[in-house]
Scaffold this motif. Structure first.
Motif, PDB file in Angstrom:
ATOM      1  N   PRO A 100       0.808  -1.222   0.000  1.00  0.00           N
ATOM      2  CA  PRO A 100       0.000   0.000   0.000  1.00  0.00           C
ATOM      3  C   PRO A 100       0.843   1.276   0.000  1.00  0.00           C
ATOM      4  CG  PRO A 100      -0.952  -1.585   1.521  1.00  0.00           C
ATOM      5  CD  PRO A 100       0.355  -2.176   1.053  1.00  0.00           C
ATOM      6  N   CYS A 143       3.722  -7.082   3.748  1.00  0.00           N
ATOM      7  CA  CYS A 143       2.348  -6.652   4.026  1.00  0.00           C
ATOM      8  C   CYS A 143       1.493  -7.884   4.303  1.00  0.00           C
ATOM      9  CB  CYS A 143       1.805  -5.869   2.834  1.00  0.00           C
ATOM     10  SG  CYS A 143       0.038  -5.572   2.940  1.00  0.00           S
ATOM     11  N   ARG A 144       0.682  -7.795   5.354  1.00  0.00           N
ATOM     12  CA  ARG A 144      -0.122  -8.959   5.785  1.00  0.00           C
ATOM     13  C   ARG A 144      -1.225  -9.322   4.802  1.00  0.00           C
ATOM     14  NH1 ARG A 144      -3.015  -7.689  10.124  1.00  0.00           N
ATOM     15  NH2 ARG A 144      -3.066  -9.768  11.017  1.00  0.00           N
ATOM     16  N   LEU A 145      -1.534  -8.393   3.870  1.00  0.00           N
ATOM     17  CA  LEU A 145      -2.591  -8.699   2.893  1.00  0.00           C
ATOM     18  C   LEU A 145      -2.255  -9.939   2.072  1.00  0.00           C
ATOM     19  CD1 LEU A 145      -3.275  -5.169   1.349  1.00  0.00           C
ATOM     20  CD2 LEU A 145      -4.926  -6.540   2.614  1.00  0.00           C
ATOM     21  N   TYR A 147      -5.596   0.234   3.835  1.00  0.00           N
ATOM     22  CA  TYR A 147      -6.040  -1.172   3.837  1.00  0.00           C
ATOM     23  C   TYR A 147      -5.876  -1.832   5.203  1.00  0.00           C
ATOM     24  CZ  TYR A 147      -5.480  -0.552  -1.209  1.00  0.00           C
ATOM     25  OH  TYR A 147      -5.559  -0.095  -2.487  1.00  0.00           O
ATOM     26  N   CYS A 155       2.730  -3.375  12.043  1.00  0.00           N
ATOM     27  CA  CYS A 155       3.183  -2.848  10.751  1.00  0.00           C
ATOM     28  C   CYS A 155       3.408  -1.352  10.899  1.00  0.00           C
ATOM     29  CB  CYS A 155       2.140  -3.123   9.665  1.00  0.00           C
ATOM     30  SG  CYS A 155       2.543  -2.261   8.141  1.00  0.00           S
ATOM     31  N   PRO A 211       4.857  -7.365   9.668  1.00  0.00           N
ATOM     32  CA  PRO A 211       5.094  -8.245   8.512  1.00  0.00           C
ATOM     33  C   PRO A 211       6.525  -8.177   7.998  1.00  0.00           C
ATOM     34  CG  PRO A 211       3.898  -6.287   7.829  1.00  0.00           C
ATOM     35  CD  PRO A 211       4.118  -6.152   9.307  1.00  0.00           C
ATOM     36  N   PHE A 228       3.508   0.932   8.868  1.00  0.00           N
ATOM     37  CA  PHE A 228       2.704   1.788   7.984  1.00  0.00           C
ATOM     38  C   PHE A 228       1.245   1.843   8.442  1.00  0.00           C
ATOM     39  CE2 PHE A 228       0.765   2.566   3.630  1.00  0.00           C
ATOM     40  CZ  PHE A 228       1.185   3.892   3.552  1.00  0.00           C
ATOM     41  N   HIS A 229       0.878   1.096   9.488  1.00  0.00           N
ATOM     42  CA  HIS A 229      -0.559   0.950   9.768  1.00  0.00           C
ATOM     43  C   HIS A 229      -1.299   2.262  10.057  1.00  0.00           C
ATOM     44  CE1 HIS A 229       0.037   0.682  14.257  1.00  0.00           C
ATOM     45  NE2 HIS A 229      -1.175   1.187  14.245  1.00  0.00           N
ATOM     46  N   PHE A 231      -6.068  -3.628   8.614  1.00  0.00           N
ATOM     47  CA  PHE A 231      -7.164  -4.458   9.124  1.00  0.00           C
ATOM     48  C   PHE A 231      -6.754  -5.064  10.469  1.00  0.00           C
ATOM     49  CE2 PHE A 231      -5.462  -8.675   7.833  1.00  0.00           C
ATOM     50  CZ  PHE A 231      -4.449  -8.267   6.975  1.00  0.00           C
TER      51      PHE A 231
HETATM   52  S1  SF4 Z   1       0.286  -5.034   6.932  1.00  0.00           S
HETATM   53 FE1  SF4 Z   1      -0.320  -4.289   4.921  1.00  0.00          FE
HETATM   54  S2  SF4 Z   1      -2.512  -3.871   5.110  1.00  0.00           S
HETATM   55 FE2  SF4 Z   1      -1.689  -4.004   7.187  1.00  0.00          FE
HETATM   56  S3  SF4 Z   1      -1.223  -1.883   7.713  1.00  0.00           S
HETATM   57 FE3  SF4 Z   1       0.648  -2.823   6.904  1.00  0.00          FE
HETATM   58  S4  SF4 Z   1       0.660  -2.288   4.774  1.00  0.00           S
HETATM   59 FE4  SF4 Z   1      -1.439  -1.954   5.503  1.00  0.00          FE
END
Ligand code: SF4
Ligand SMILES: Nc1ncnc2c1ncn2[C@@H]1O[C@H](COP(=O)(O)OP(=O)(O)OP(=O)(O)O)[C@@H](O)[C@H]1O
Ligand SMILES: [Mg+2]
Length: 333
Positions: free
Chosen positions: A249, A318-320, A295, A287, A305, A289-290, A297
């Motif tokens: 993301p 990224c956990r997605l 995205y 994460c 991650p 970046f959360h 969740f």
């Molecule tokens: S793991 Fe991925 S979806 Fe979750 S906050 Fe980080 S970048 Fe966004």
């Protein structure tokens, strides 16, 4: 292809002052790995403070590591005393952001470009003069003889950066690390200097580590890309693949922020990455970046991650993408 430079799990910690009496630690790099084959180009992109310059310094053996190691052509240069780095100092050259402070104002252009040859005791006076003229000619500071007699204050910012490039090239390095080489050059000369650097890199077959906050220039300039966020690489892979199908993301947000021409032919920003980057002194939990991720969740604020190969050659933190289906790997939007 053989690996020329390998930075393995590098961590760099700085002590930063907080007020008069206290200090805090900043983990500017946190377990970063990159490799660069001979002749290959890799762009490192990210916002201010993401650790790009620190990584550039690590690659040039100028930065003490808290953990990890740096290997150049099979030689472990981590923490090596300067005396053992002579060969490396000749074979790896840096080009830095600021052509004003990196060039000695009391030396002529010719002396500036000749200096590395003198330091490394390469050639006699005639040979060195020829090499200096050839380097100035290559960066199109022509006529070379006339430019060699000038002082840097007589040159424009773009011309000074060309002098810095000539100084790096005169040693015929196998590795060039360029840290935001055009960010302080006037906009009109930027593209020209970038294309010149790419042309010379291809001609000489040097490996190139290109550091930039501008993901758009990475597209034209490198075969592979690494996207950094708060001291970590969050996505890496072949440049066209990552830019064509960003899977992190943050990479997607950087691409959305690339200015594009509007109908009146001016540039505008589409959608800057939302929010300010958090301080690397206090990175968010889970994460990193959360807090800014559209995205995010359940669990993103707890689970950190790590890089995972999501599609061939493209690694994403990224956990997605846990348990993804390869064919469907694409972010919406
Ligand atoms: S793991 Fe991925 S979806 Fe979750 S906050 Fe980080 S970048 Fe966004
Ligand atoms: N010598 C230092 N002492 C203390 N902190 C430092 C030092 N050098 C860098 N830092 C910190 O380490 C982090 C990473 O810095 P770095 O210069 O590598 O980022 P960058 O991605 O190059 O940023 P920019 O785009 O602004 O050049 C930042 O938080 C910075 O403040
Ligand atoms: Mg920097």
């Amino acid at each position: 292809m053989t690996t020329l430079l390998s930075v393995q799990n590098a961590s760099v910690v700085f002590r930063a002052r907080q007020g008069l009496l206290s200090s805090t630690t900043v983990r500017a790099l946190d377990g970063v790995s990159i490799t660069l084959d001979r002749g290959e180009s890799l762009s490192v992109v990210g916002e201010s403070g993401s650790g790009k310059t620190t990584l550039a310094r690590v690659g040039l053996g100028l930065q003490r590591l808290a953990a990890g190691r740096v290997v150049f052509d099979g030689l472990d240069i981590t923490g090596a005393p300067e005396g053992r780095l002579k060969g490396f100092r000749r074979r790896a050259q840096g080009i830095f952001q600021d052509p004003f402070s990196s060039l000695d104002p009391y030396m002529t252009v010719g002396q500036i470009v000749e200096e590395p040859l003198l330091i490394h005791k390469i050639g006699g006076p005639e040979e060195r003069k020829g090499a200096v003229q050839a380097a100035l000619d290559e960066v199109r500071l022509r006529p070379a003889e006339e430019t060699a007699a000038k002082f840097t204050h007589q040159l424009s910012g773009g011309q000074r950066q060309r002098v810095a490039i000539a100084r790096a090239l005169v040693l015929k390095p196998e590795l060039i690390v360029a840290d935001e080489p055009v960010s302080m050059v006037d906009a009109s000369s930027r593209a020209e200097i970038l294309y010149l650097m790419r042309e010379l890199q291809e001609k000489h077959g040097a490996a190139f580590l290109y550091i930039t906050h501008d993901i758009a220039t990475a597209y034209h300039f490198s075969q592979r890309i690494a996207v950094m966020y708060l001291g970590r690489i969050v996505e890496t892979g072949p440049t066209r693949q990552v830019i064509g199908n960003p899977l992190h993301p943050y990479t997607q947000a950087l691409l959305r922020a690339v200015p594009e021409p509007d109908p009146a032919n001016r540039t505008r920003r589409r959608a800057p990455v939302e929010g300010e980057p958090p301080s690397p002194a206090h990175p968010p939990s889970g994460c990193r970046f959360h807090p800014r991720c559209p995205y995010a969740f359940e669990g993103c604020d707890r689970e950190d991650p790590r890089l995972l190969e999501v599609v061939a050659g493209q690694e994403v933190a990224c956990r997605l993408w846990k348990g993804f289906e390869e064919e469907g790997a694409r972010l919406p939007g």
